[in-house]
Design a protein around this motif. Sequence first.
Motif, PDB file in Angstrom:
ATOM      1  N   GLU A 212       1.056  -1.077   0.157  1.00 60.80           N
ATOM      2  CA  GLU A 212      -0.052   0.173   0.066  1.00 60.80           C
ATOM      3  C   GLU A 212       0.910   1.356   0.064  1.00 60.80           C
ATOM      4  O   GLU A 212       1.686   1.392   0.761  1.00 60.80           O
ATOM      5  CB  GLU A 212      -0.864  -0.092   1.209  1.00 60.80           C
ATOM      6  CG  GLU A 212      -1.556   1.172   1.629  1.00 60.80           C
ATOM      7  CD  GLU A 212      -2.562   1.776   0.364  1.00 60.80           C
ATOM      8  OE1 GLU A 212      -2.302   2.708  -0.222  1.00 60.80           O
ATOM      9  OE2 GLU A 212      -3.642   0.937   0.335  1.00 60.80           O
ATOM     10  N   LYS A 214       0.400   4.217   0.655  1.00 60.54           N
ATOM     11  CA  LYS A 214       0.001   4.873   1.797  1.00 60.54           C
ATOM     12  C   LYS A 214       0.878   4.603   3.082  1.00 60.54           C
ATOM     13  O   LYS A 214       0.743   5.576   4.082  1.00 60.54           O
ATOM     14  CB  LYS A 214      -1.775   5.133   2.103  1.00 60.54           C
ATOM     15  CG  LYS A 214      -2.304   5.991   1.071  1.00 60.54           C
ATOM     16  CD  LYS A 214      -3.779   5.804   1.600  1.00 60.54           C
ATOM     17  CE  LYS A 214      -4.389   6.840   0.394  1.00 60.54           C
ATOM     18  NZ  LYS A 214      -4.488   6.256  -1.007  1.00 60.54           N
ATOM     19  N   SER A 269     -12.354  -6.102   5.928  1.00 59.52           N
ATOM     20  CA  SER A 269     -10.742  -6.559   5.197  1.00 59.52           C
ATOM     21  C   SER A 269     -10.785  -7.906   5.274  1.00 59.52           C
ATOM     22  O   SER A 269     -11.330  -8.648   6.115  1.00 59.52           O
ATOM     23  CB  SER A 269      -9.541  -5.938   5.789  1.00 59.52           C
ATOM     24  OG  SER A 269      -9.326  -6.506   7.101  1.00 59.52           O
ATOM     25  N   SER A 305      -8.311  -4.169   2.566  1.00 58.09           N
ATOM     26  CA  SER A 305      -9.572  -3.550   2.888  1.00 58.09           C
ATOM     27  C   SER A 305     -10.462  -3.144   1.780  1.00 58.09           C
ATOM     28  O   SER A 305     -10.019  -3.076   0.696  1.00 58.09           O
ATOM     29  CB  SER A 305      -9.280  -2.262   3.699  1.00 58.09           C
ATOM     30  OG  SER A 305      -8.350  -2.540   4.626  1.00 58.09           O
ATOM     31  N   PRO A 307     -12.249  -1.207  -0.918  1.00 55.07           N
ATOM     32  CA  PRO A 307     -11.800   0.363  -1.518  1.00 55.07           C
ATOM     33  C   PRO A 307     -12.978   1.018  -1.254  1.00 55.07           C
ATOM     34  O   PRO A 307     -12.968   2.104  -1.292  1.00 55.07           O
ATOM     35  CB  PRO A 307     -11.080   0.024  -2.577  1.00 55.07           C
ATOM     36  CG  PRO A 307     -11.720  -1.014  -3.121  1.00 55.07           C
ATOM     37  CD  PRO A 307     -11.865  -2.196  -1.686  1.00 55.07           C
ATOM     38  N   TYR A 310     -13.092   2.207   2.711  1.00 56.97           N
ATOM     39  CA  TYR A 310     -12.008   3.058   3.540  1.00 56.97           C
ATOM     40  C   TYR A 310     -10.984   3.508   2.158  1.00 56.97           C
ATOM     41  O   TYR A 310     -11.129   3.007   1.025  1.00 56.97           O
ATOM     42  CB  TYR A 310     -11.033   1.883   4.351  1.00 56.97           C
ATOM     43  CG  TYR A 310     -11.937   1.456   5.351  1.00 56.97           C
ATOM     44  CD1 TYR A 310     -11.857   2.136   6.502  1.00 56.97           C
ATOM     45  CD2 TYR A 310     -12.651   0.238   5.221  1.00 56.97           C
ATOM     46  CE1 TYR A 310     -12.772   1.685   7.735  1.00 56.97           C
ATOM     47  CE2 TYR A 310     -13.325  -0.137   6.412  1.00 56.97           C
ATOM     48  CZ  TYR A 310     -13.353   0.385   7.431  1.00 56.97           C
ATOM     49  OH  TYR A 310     -14.134   0.253   8.445  1.00 56.97           O
ATOM     50  N   VAL A 312      -8.067   3.283   0.796  1.00 54.52           N
ATOM     51  CA  VAL A 312      -7.056   2.612   0.500  1.00 54.52           C
ATOM     52  C   VAL A 312      -6.753   2.331  -1.187  1.00 54.52           C
ATOM     53  O   VAL A 312      -7.683   2.673  -1.747  1.00 54.52           O
ATOM     54  CB  VAL A 312      -7.401   1.168   1.007  1.00 54.52           C
ATOM     55  CG1 VAL A 312      -7.288   1.123   2.570  1.00 54.52           C
ATOM     56  CG2 VAL A 312      -8.402   0.663   0.380  1.00 54.52           C
ATOM     57  N   THR A 318      -1.869  -4.360   2.761  1.00 55.57           N
ATOM     58  CA  THR A 318      -1.286  -3.382   3.747  1.00 55.57           C
ATOM     59  C   THR A 318      -0.514  -4.272   4.761  1.00 55.57           C
ATOM     60  O   THR A 318      -1.047  -5.340   5.233  1.00 55.57           O
ATOM     61  CB  THR A 318      -2.341  -2.557   4.554  1.00 55.57           C
ATOM     62  OG1 THR A 318      -2.993  -1.886   3.794  1.00 55.57           O
ATOM     63  CG2 THR A 318      -1.625  -1.953   5.927  1.00 55.57           C
TER      64      THR A 318
END
Length: 379
Positions: A212, A214, A269, A305, A307, A310, A312, A318
């Motif tokens: 991920e 992020k 998730s 998760s 999308p 959330y 992501v 993640t």
Amino acid sequence: MPDRPSDEPRPGSGEEPSIPDDVWDKFLKDTEAGIGSAPKEPSARARMVTERLRQQDARGERPENWRAGAATRPERRRRRVWPVLGVLLAAAVAVVAVKPSVIPGDPFGTKDDTSAAQASPLPPETAAPTAPPSSPDPDIPTLARPFAGSPAERWADGAAGIVLPKATPVGTLSKAQVEQALQQTRTLLVDANLNSATLRGERPGTALGVIEPKQTDLLTRLDTSLSKPDEKHDPLSMFSRFDPTEIKLVGDVVKTRGRITFKAGEQSSVAVHADYTFVYPVVRAGGSKEVTRTIVRRILDVQLSDPTRYQVTPGKITIRRYDRDIGNSACDVYDGYLHPEFTSDTPTGAAPSGPTTDPYDRSKGIDGQAKGCGTVSRV
């Protein structure tokens, strides 16, 4: 005029009748003894034979002792096949008695069942083992058999050992999304631990690419560990790497064993858990023939998760946990590479202060908080 027997020679032909040996012997004996087994009225054939013998005697063509019986009559040459076969059979039995393995298929059951089991591949691991693997024969690894004497000899080769479970829908995630999470986890494991470029110290771009975006702190830490490794930034925490100027892999096979499971996770998730051990056969660079092995076990927890619920990146995983346990690599070296120890190495530095562990034991978890440099019970 009576018909001439079909087996009599034609007059003047020079042919001799073919008389079986047993008939000849019986005729001579009966003729000599004059007993009842000889016909009182000789047949035409018998009269012909007697006359021929008389004429041969008159011409001196028969040896004087021909009437001594069939024992002195020249016999036809017969090849003594059975005595020769008997000698060959006796020799073969002797060879088999000394080395039964020369007979293919082991018809006498002389091979060790344990050895046969050790040579057969193990089925995929579907649950945590309850005990460490048994010790095979203590064979020394060679260039031809780099996994000799190791339980890993029966493990799968490379990526073939990373078998994914069948995907099913989880919570709000579809079967396809769960399958994507499993595939991305497998991609990370393969590129981080089996890719030949990664193993010789190159950047594992594919593995980094499934994480991920992020997770900036994690990605920054991994980037630093790859470019400027130190005690706090160790790429070995996620990737398997050897210094190509020091170590060379034997062949192109890394043995792999472990399992992947999944379940519903938090925040809509799917949580994926991976637990794998990788066994690397190596030699020193420069033409050395002494083979040793480094064993790396990795535990990886990831999640994907929904999308739509959330923020992501779709299709990226993640990282929630990544841990490792390394067997047979020098301690307290933070240059970003594994440093296998060989039997011929001269011990240097302080004696090991940590516990002795079995790197093949998958029945226990990884103690990421263990302190001290320990030793391994086998490689």
